[in-house]
Design a protein around this motif. Sequence first.
Motif, mmCIF file in Angstrom:
data_model
loop_
_atom_site.group_PDB
_atom_site.id
_atom_site.type_symbol
_atom_site.label_atom_id
_atom_site.label_comp_id
_atom_site.label_asym_id
_atom_site.label_seq_id
_atom_site.Cartn_x
_atom_site.Cartn_y
_atom_site.Cartn_z
ATOM 1 N N SER A 123 0.841 -1.198 0.000
ATOM 2 C CA SER A 123 0.000 0.000 0.000
ATOM 3 C C SER A 123 0.874 1.245 0.000
ATOM 4 O O SER A 123 1.896 1.312 0.687
ATOM 5 C CB SER A 123 -0.916 0.016 1.228
ATOM 6 O OG SER A 123 -0.150 0.005 2.429
ATOM 7 N N ILE A 124 0.453 2.227 -0.788
ATOM 8 C CA ILE A 124 1.130 3.521 -0.815
ATOM 9 C C ILE A 124 0.052 4.596 -0.772
ATOM 10 O O ILE A 124 -0.982 4.470 -1.433
ATOM 11 C CB ILE A 124 2.026 3.661 -2.061
ATOM 12 C CG1 ILE A 124 2.712 5.025 -2.089
ATOM 13 C CG2 ILE A 124 1.247 3.416 -3.340
ATOM 14 C CD1 ILE A 124 3.803 5.120 -3.149
ATOM 15 N N SER B 8 -2.115 9.563 5.507
ATOM 16 C CA SER B 8 -1.173 9.188 6.561
ATOM 17 C C SER B 8 -1.522 9.828 7.900
ATOM 18 O O SER B 8 -1.082 9.371 8.956
ATOM 19 C CB SER B 8 0.252 9.593 6.163
ATOM 20 O OG SER B 8 0.419 11.000 6.245
ATOM 21 N N ASP C 12 2.589 1.065 3.778
ATOM 22 C CA ASP C 12 3.985 0.730 3.493
ATOM 23 C C ASP C 12 4.800 1.970 3.151
ATOM 24 O O ASP C 12 5.946 2.120 3.580
ATOM 25 C CB ASP C 12 4.066 -0.271 2.329
ATOM 26 C CG ASP C 12 3.545 -1.645 2.719
ATOM 27 O OD1 ASP C 12 3.969 -2.171 3.759
ATOM 28 O OD2 ASP C 12 2.706 -2.192 1.983
ATOM 29 N N VAL C 13 4.223 2.854 2.348
ATOM 30 C CA VAL C 13 4.916 4.080 1.937
ATOM 31 C C VAL C 13 3.929 5.239 1.968
ATOM 32 O O VAL C 13 2.763 5.075 1.597
ATOM 33 C CB VAL C 13 5.504 3.943 0.512
ATOM 34 C CG1 VAL C 13 6.022 5.284 0.012
ATOM 35 C CG2 VAL C 13 6.620 2.920 0.482
ATOM 36 N N LEU D 202 1.943 6.027 -8.371
ATOM 37 C CA LEU D 202 1.396 5.254 -7.261
ATOM 38 C C LEU D 202 1.272 3.778 -7.639
ATOM 39 O O LEU D 202 1.668 2.884 -6.883
ATOM 40 C CB LEU D 202 0.026 5.799 -6.868
ATOM 41 C CG LEU D 202 -0.044 7.113 -6.100
ATOM 42 C CD1 LEU D 202 -1.494 7.579 -5.984
ATOM 43 C CD2 LEU D 202 0.567 6.959 -4.719
ATOM 44 N N GLU E 252 4.760 2.048 -8.131
ATOM 45 C CA GLU E 252 5.465 1.800 -6.877
ATOM 46 C C GLU E 252 4.783 0.710 -6.049
ATOM 47 O O GLU E 252 5.446 -0.104 -5.400
ATOM 48 C CB GLU E 252 5.571 3.094 -6.068
ATOM 49 C CG GLU E 252 6.434 4.167 -6.719
ATOM 50 C CD GLU E 252 7.852 3.704 -6.956
ATOM 51 O OE1 GLU E 252 8.394 2.963 -6.103
ATOM 52 O OE2 GLU E 252 8.428 4.062 -8.000
ATOM 53 N N ALA E 253 3.439 0.689 -6.050
ATOM 54 C CA ALA E 253 2.727 -0.318 -5.269
ATOM 55 C C ALA E 253 3.009 -1.725 -5.795
ATOM 56 O O ALA E 253 3.272 -2.656 -5.020
ATOM 57 C CB ALA E 253 1.226 -0.040 -5.298
ATOM 58 N N MET F 252 6.606 -2.741 -5.058
ATOM 59 C CA MET F 252 6.758 -3.059 -3.645
ATOM 60 C C MET F 252 6.197 -4.440 -3.313
ATOM 61 O O MET F 252 6.824 -5.225 -2.590
ATOM 62 C CB MET F 252 6.055 -1.991 -2.810
ATOM 63 C CG MET F 252 6.428 -1.971 -1.343
ATOM 64 S SD MET F 252 5.480 -0.699 -0.477
ATOM 65 C CE MET F 252 5.564 0.658 -1.646
ATOM 66 N N GLY G 130 -4.064 7.040 -3.165
ATOM 67 C CA GLY G 130 -3.373 5.817 -2.776
ATOM 68 C C GLY G 130 -3.509 4.729 -3.809
ATOM 69 O O GLY G 130 -4.335 4.794 -4.719
#
Length: 347
Positions: A23-24, A30, A39-40, A59, A62-63, A66, A168
Amino acid sequence: MVQQTGKQSLRFAEAPFILESASIAGKKESEGPIGHKFDVVGEDDKFGCDKWEDAESTLQKEALTMAMGKAGVKAKDVRYLYAGDLLGQTIATSFGLLDFEIPLFGVYGACSTAGESLGLASMAVSAGYADLAAVVTSSHFASAEKQFRFPLEYANQRPLCSTWTVTGSGAFLLCSENFLKKNGKQPQGKAVRVTGITTGKIVDYGVRDSMNMGAAMAPAAADCIAAHMEDFGRTPAYYDKIITGDLGEVGREILIELLNQRGIDVGVCHTDCGIEIFDNKRQGTGSGGSGCGCSAVTLSAHFLPQLRSGELERILFVPTGALLSKISFNEGQNVPGIAHGVVLEAQ
């Protein structure tokens, strides 16, 4: 074993495993109740890009990167990719995932895309069409506002019934038992499997207020949950949690009332990802969160760890979507809804 169950559900004979997830999320997410679990987190919601749409593509990239890194697999190991977003022609997905060179099924179910994608990927893995499949969904507050409502510069007023599009992306890797044995891999903690799905129908209660997504989607969620209980011969007591995706506080009240009218009481075990992700009063997010990323990041960061730790044993995950576009809204059309149910069980 007959896998077709009832009118619109499947009970998997070979239930796929959720190997890993990631998850980002953005800065506002946040700062919410589960913000420490992602996670980020990006301090800049453009994630180093010049455009909001490029940020959303980042997004997704990167997700997925990861999730694969956590699982110790590479793009070439993934047979199929099921992914989508809220933007026209799912451009966050096409530009964000281009370089992975994984065969792609582009999915659009509005905010229910996480549930639809998990359902389709589970069908492929269970049937033996893929030993490893990936699911990615995303949303971005700024890109969604730009497409569906007003650009941020307009500074429009938001009614209290409105939901806040989550910035996200969540990524999930689903695999077969054969994949685990062949590669000597084991999920972290208890194994979580997708044991069944209920595919939802389009439901239209005549809602036309595009700022009240909870009211538009709640009837579809109620219809899907009711169909699930009938198809599987279950009651809400079977589940530790029944988790809708994007209804927020307003939609939750409508959902509970609609299900009560059908003799189904989900009040005690129900929660909503849009309520879990934000503190509405403190953060000024209206009724709660929504968007393709809402249910995806909340499942990955918040509920999957509870299944893996044994805190939860069974959940019914029901992301919800409002099927509208700028064109349909400007032409005065209703806002139909849809929802998809995914059964996750820890074993």
